[in-house]
Design a protein around this motif. Sequence first.
Motif, PDB file in Angstrom:
ATOM      1  N   GLU A 134     -12.439 -30.443   8.058  1.00  0.00           N
ATOM      2  CA  GLU A 134     -11.731 -31.937   7.920  1.00  0.00           C
ATOM      3  C   GLU A 134     -10.771 -32.019   7.340  1.00  0.00           C
ATOM      4  O   GLU A 134      -9.531 -31.333   7.646  1.00  0.00           O
ATOM      5  CB  GLU A 134     -12.935 -32.827   7.413  1.00  0.00           C
ATOM      6  N   LYS A 135     -10.625 -32.258   5.955  1.00  0.00           N
ATOM      7  CA  LYS A 135      -9.331 -32.409   5.048  1.00  0.00           C
ATOM      8  C   LYS A 135      -8.955 -31.130   4.257  1.00  0.00           C
ATOM      9  O   LYS A 135      -9.905 -30.465   4.055  1.00  0.00           O
ATOM     10  CB  LYS A 135      -9.566 -33.704   4.061  1.00  0.00           C
ATOM     11  N   GLU A 136      -7.558 -30.711   4.465  1.00  0.00           N
ATOM     12  CA  GLU A 136      -7.210 -29.654   3.918  1.00  0.00           C
ATOM     13  C   GLU A 136      -7.507 -29.670   2.321  1.00  0.00           C
ATOM     14  O   GLU A 136      -7.202 -30.886   1.545  1.00  0.00           O
ATOM     15  CB  GLU A 136      -5.869 -29.674   4.006  1.00  0.00           C
ATOM     16  N   GLY A 137      -8.168 -28.656   1.879  1.00  0.00           N
ATOM     17  CA  GLY A 137      -8.704 -28.765   0.364  1.00  0.00           C
ATOM     18  C   GLY A 137      -9.887 -29.204  -0.146  1.00  0.00           C
ATOM     19  O   GLY A 137     -10.251 -29.164  -1.404  1.00  0.00           O
ATOM     20  N   TYR A 138     -10.562 -29.794   0.935  1.00  0.00           N
ATOM     21  CA  TYR A 138     -11.674 -30.317   0.738  1.00  0.00           C
ATOM     22  C   TYR A 138     -13.065 -30.037   1.534  1.00  0.00           C
ATOM     23  O   TYR A 138     -12.565 -29.744   2.803  1.00  0.00           O
ATOM     24  CB  TYR A 138     -11.611 -31.965   0.819  1.00  0.00           C
ATOM     25  N   PRO A 139     -14.199 -30.039   1.260  1.00  0.00           N
ATOM     26  CA  PRO A 139     -15.325 -29.721   2.127  1.00  0.00           C
ATOM     27  C   PRO A 139     -15.292 -30.867   3.098  1.00  0.00           C
ATOM     28  O   PRO A 139     -14.686 -31.993   3.059  1.00  0.00           O
ATOM     29  CB  PRO A 139     -16.475 -30.107   1.303  1.00  0.00           C
ATOM     30  N   PRO A 140     -15.910 -30.418   4.185  1.00  0.00           N
ATOM     31  CA  PRO A 140     -16.891 -29.560   4.559  1.00  0.00           C
ATOM     32  C   PRO A 140     -16.099 -28.084   5.035  1.00  0.00           C
ATOM     33  O   PRO A 140     -14.949 -28.285   5.091  1.00  0.00           O
ATOM     34  CB  PRO A 140     -17.634 -29.885   5.610  1.00  0.00           C
ATOM     35  N   LEU A 141     -16.785 -27.170   4.730  1.00  0.00           N
ATOM     36  CA  LEU A 141     -16.160 -25.776   5.014  1.00  0.00           C
ATOM     37  C   LEU A 141     -16.995 -25.008   5.968  1.00  0.00           C
ATOM     38  O   LEU A 141     -17.870 -24.990   6.212  1.00  0.00           O
ATOM     39  CB  LEU A 141     -16.078 -24.851   3.575  1.00  0.00           C
ATOM     40  N   ARG A 142     -16.133 -24.179   6.875  1.00  0.00           N
ATOM     41  CA  ARG A 142     -16.447 -23.098   7.631  1.00  0.00           C
ATOM     42  C   ARG A 142     -16.325 -21.756   6.841  1.00  0.00           C
ATOM     43  O   ARG A 142     -15.076 -21.490   6.875  1.00  0.00           O
ATOM     44  CB  ARG A 142     -16.026 -23.190   9.010  1.00  0.00           C
ATOM     45  N   ILE A 143     -17.335 -21.003   6.853  1.00  0.00           N
ATOM     46  CA  ILE A 143     -17.171 -19.893   6.120  1.00  0.00           C
ATOM     47  C   ILE A 143     -17.726 -18.622   7.147  1.00  0.00           C
ATOM     48  O   ILE A 143     -18.759 -18.515   7.418  1.00  0.00           O
ATOM     49  CB  ILE A 143     -18.215 -19.752   4.886  1.00  0.00           C
ATOM     50  N   PHE A 144     -16.574 -17.750   7.007  1.00  0.00           N
ATOM     51  CA  PHE A 144     -16.840 -16.396   7.914  1.00  0.00           C
ATOM     52  C   PHE A 144     -17.224 -15.420   6.825  1.00  0.00           C
ATOM     53  O   PHE A 144     -16.171 -14.928   6.381  1.00  0.00           O
ATOM     54  CB  PHE A 144     -15.754 -16.065   8.872  1.00  0.00           C
ATOM     55  N   GLY A 145     -18.602 -15.033   6.578  1.00  0.00           N
ATOM     56  CA  GLY A 145     -18.977 -14.032   5.358  1.00  0.00           C
ATOM     57  C   GLY A 145     -18.523 -12.790   5.792  1.00  0.00           C
ATOM     58  O   GLY A 145     -18.893 -12.347   7.071  1.00  0.00           O
ATOM     59  N   SER A 146     -18.207 -12.126   4.726  1.00  0.00           N
ATOM     60  CA  SER A 146     -17.710 -10.530   4.964  1.00  0.00           C
ATOM     61  C   SER A 146     -17.754  -9.836   3.672  1.00  0.00           C
ATOM     62  O   SER A 146     -17.874 -10.488   2.735  1.00  0.00           O
ATOM     63  CB  SER A 146     -16.377 -10.454   5.825  1.00  0.00           C
ATOM     64  N   ASN A 147     -17.497  -8.784   3.817  1.00  0.00           N
ATOM     65  CA  ASN A 147     -17.313  -7.761   2.707  1.00  0.00           C
ATOM     66  C   ASN A 147     -15.984  -8.114   1.854  1.00  0.00           C
ATOM     67  O   ASN A 147     -15.126  -8.250   2.609  1.00  0.00           O
ATOM     68  CB  ASN A 147     -17.344  -6.418   2.823  1.00  0.00           C
ATOM     69  N   LEU A 148     -16.042  -8.546   0.461  1.00  0.00           N
ATOM     70  CA  LEU A 148     -14.887  -8.638  -0.093  1.00  0.00           C
ATOM     71  C   LEU A 148     -14.312  -7.545  -0.860  1.00  0.00           C
ATOM     72  O   LEU A 148     -15.138  -6.781  -1.459  1.00  0.00           O
ATOM     73  CB  LEU A 148     -15.182  -9.918  -1.097  1.00  0.00           C
ATOM     74  N   GLU A 149     -13.094  -7.731  -1.300  1.00  0.00           N
ATOM     75  CA  GLU A 149     -12.384  -6.612  -1.907  1.00  0.00           C
ATOM     76  C   GLU A 149     -12.035  -7.480  -3.221  1.00  0.00           C
ATOM     77  O   GLU A 149     -11.287  -8.125  -3.243  1.00  0.00           O
ATOM     78  CB  GLU A 149     -11.439  -5.893  -1.305  1.00  0.00           C
ATOM     79  N   GLY A 150     -12.486  -6.586  -4.137  1.00  0.00           N
ATOM     80  CA  GLY A 150     -11.970  -7.184  -5.610  1.00  0.00           C
ATOM     81  C   GLY A 150     -10.640  -6.723  -6.136  1.00  0.00           C
ATOM     82  O   GLY A 150      -9.846  -6.427  -5.533  1.00  0.00           O
ATOM     83  N   GLY A 151     -10.635  -6.728  -7.430  1.00  0.00           N
ATOM     84  CA  GLY A 151      -9.164  -6.365  -7.868  1.00  0.00           C
ATOM     85  C   GLY A 151      -8.909  -7.250  -9.023  1.00  0.00           C
ATOM     86  O   GLY A 151      -9.446  -8.157  -9.690  1.00  0.00           O
ATOM     87  N   ASP A 152      -7.428  -7.506  -8.895  1.00  0.00           N
ATOM     88  CA  ASP A 152      -6.758  -8.532 -10.081  1.00  0.00           C
ATOM     89  C   ASP A 152      -6.691 -10.041  -9.163  1.00  0.00           C
ATOM     90  O   ASP A 152      -6.416  -9.933  -8.001  1.00  0.00           O
ATOM     91  CB  ASP A 152      -5.433  -8.125 -10.385  1.00  0.00           C
ATOM     92  N   LEU A 153      -7.067 -10.926  -9.978  1.00  0.00           N
ATOM     93  CA  LEU A 153      -6.899 -12.146  -9.538  1.00  0.00           C
ATOM     94  C   LEU A 153      -6.546 -13.224 -10.858  1.00  0.00           C
ATOM     95  O   LEU A 153      -6.966 -12.910 -11.989  1.00  0.00           O
ATOM     96  CB  LEU A 153      -8.251 -12.822  -9.082  1.00  0.00           C
ATOM     97  N   GLU A 154      -5.923 -14.248 -10.388  1.00  0.00           N
ATOM     98  CA  GLU A 154      -5.329 -14.978 -11.482  1.00  0.00           C
ATOM     99  C   GLU A 154      -5.532 -16.624 -11.011  1.00  0.00           C
ATOM    100  O   GLU A 154      -5.603 -16.912  -9.941  1.00  0.00           O
ATOM    101  CB  GLU A 154      -3.885 -14.863 -11.562  1.00  0.00           C
ATOM    102  N   LEU A 155      -6.160 -17.305 -11.934  1.00  0.00           N
ATOM    103  CA  LEU A 155      -6.467 -18.672 -11.686  1.00  0.00           C
ATOM    104  C   LEU A 155      -5.933 -19.683 -12.934  1.00  0.00           C
ATOM    105  O   LEU A 155      -5.966 -18.811 -14.033  1.00  0.00           O
ATOM    106  CB  LEU A 155      -8.061 -18.852 -11.640  1.00  0.00           C
ATOM    107  N   PRO A 156      -5.692 -20.750 -12.631  1.00  0.00           N
ATOM    108  CA  PRO A 156      -5.470 -21.907 -14.179  1.00  0.00           C
ATOM    109  C   PRO A 156      -6.626 -21.744 -14.763  1.00  0.00           C
ATOM    110  O   PRO A 156      -7.770 -22.028 -14.285  1.00  0.00           O
ATOM    111  CB  PRO A 156      -4.975 -23.039 -13.305  1.00  0.00           C
ATOM    112  N   GLY A 157      -6.559 -21.777 -16.051  1.00  0.00           N
ATOM    113  CA  GLY A 157      -7.797 -22.003 -16.887  1.00  0.00           C
ATOM    114  C   GLY A 157      -8.235 -23.215 -16.976  1.00  0.00           C
ATOM    115  O   GLY A 157      -9.556 -23.709 -17.547  1.00  0.00           O
ATOM    116  N   ASN A 158      -7.202 -24.444 -16.500  1.00  0.00           N
ATOM    117  CA  ASN A 158      -7.913 -25.644 -16.666  1.00  0.00           C
ATOM    118  C   ASN A 158      -8.517 -26.216 -15.566  1.00  0.00           C
ATOM    119  O   ASN A 158      -8.426 -27.517 -15.454  1.00  0.00           O
ATOM    120  CB  ASN A 158      -6.666 -26.622 -17.039  1.00  0.00           C
ATOM    121  N   VAL A 159      -9.000 -25.396 -14.405  1.00  0.00           N
ATOM    122  CA  VAL A 159      -9.483 -25.958 -13.464  1.00  0.00           C
ATOM    123  C   VAL A 159     -11.211 -25.749 -13.679  1.00  0.00           C
ATOM    124  O   VAL A 159     -11.527 -25.608 -14.790  1.00  0.00           O
ATOM    125  CB  VAL A 159      -9.433 -24.793 -12.109  1.00  0.00           C
TER     126      VAL A 159
END
Length: 410
Positions: free
Chosen positions: A118-143
């Motif tokens: 529906e709305k960008e950035g909000y549920p509901p979500l459609r998820i296509f599950g698959s193998n994920l690749e890790g490594g480096d990721l950056e996120l704001p600490g205030n979320v």
Amino acid sequence: MQYTLAHTITSGNIKVQLPSSKSISNRLLLLNALSYSPYEIKNLSDSDDTKAMLGVLNSNSTTFDVGAAGTSMRFLTAFLSKIVGEWVITGSSRMKERPIKTLVDALNQLGGKIEYIEKEGYPPLRIFGSNLEGGDLELPGNVSSQYISALLMIAPTIENGLRLTLTGEIISKPYLEMTLALMKDFGVESHWKGNTITVPEGNYQPKVVTAESDWSAASYWYEIAALNPELNINLQGLKKISLQGDSNVQKMFEHLGVKTKFSQKGTVLSNTGSKTRKFKYNFINEPDLAQTLAVTCCLLNIPFHFTGLQTLKIKETDRISALINELKKLGFVLNSNHVDDLSWEGDKCDHSTTEPIVIDTYKDHRMAMAFAPAAFQFSNLVIDDPMVITKSYPNYWQDIAMAGIQGLEK
């Protein structure tokens, strides 16, 4: 439905069996699933949030409705993104207003494929599950810490693990420490240095685990102890050395006249009568306690200034606005920058009325539970939609009847 609250000042000793922590229960459920554990979790929460989580994990469906369970929405989004298949996850109307873009962007960066229905950035979500690749990721600490915890818990199960750098101020840090401690219980070590958390690829090990009782639920009993000096309250199931950041409630209420004594028979609260003249506190690590402390301080006529409240606007409701609105009905005029603070300088407005004072709960369990003890001082108090408490403390109304507050259905 509404509850009209009848009250009597009760004295003596009461014993309360607190609910299990839903924060711990929901993490344990996900870790149990990720470790393919054959063991049942002991003392699992019977809250709505945990039931929603359990329902999805035990379901054979591909479409899930978690209702108002924010923790379940965040944790399951991460979990389903690595389970091969096509999944849809949705929730209540309020859930569809709670942002999830930060988590979705992070998962998509790791190779996930998640779309907004529906709305960008909000549920509901459609998820296509698959193998994920890790490594480096950056996120704001205030979320929301739930986004970060969701990523941390799946980190060992994705290729190359995860090296997560949190930028800026890190909020709700105890919840991240809780997550990492529970992951360690299931055999996964992590390393947190500065603003970077490293979780190597590895396997969770099944384990028999027991969920702690809930320190957040205990906060309402601290409020009752502060407002009713004649009661001695024995709380069952709490741990003095706890994974829960909200265990700091015991230190906060020392300033409001409540003493805590731990023994093998329980955690006993008693009123010392000694109160601070003004209460200042930064809730950056314990945002879920802000409502309890705000209502208590007002009822004790203790001016306060709270900071570190930036996550309150994206909870079950905008809790800053909700506190301002509902405490005004009781005659207390609060101020806020509507970003991260809330204060009361002692200002009051006329609230003299014989009409019922109806406290709106905004579909927020903590509004109902924080305001109910105000019945000690207001004989015409009504709680609207009182059963929102099932989100975290289903037996709340039965339990506080022992303290002299009776909810009568209207």
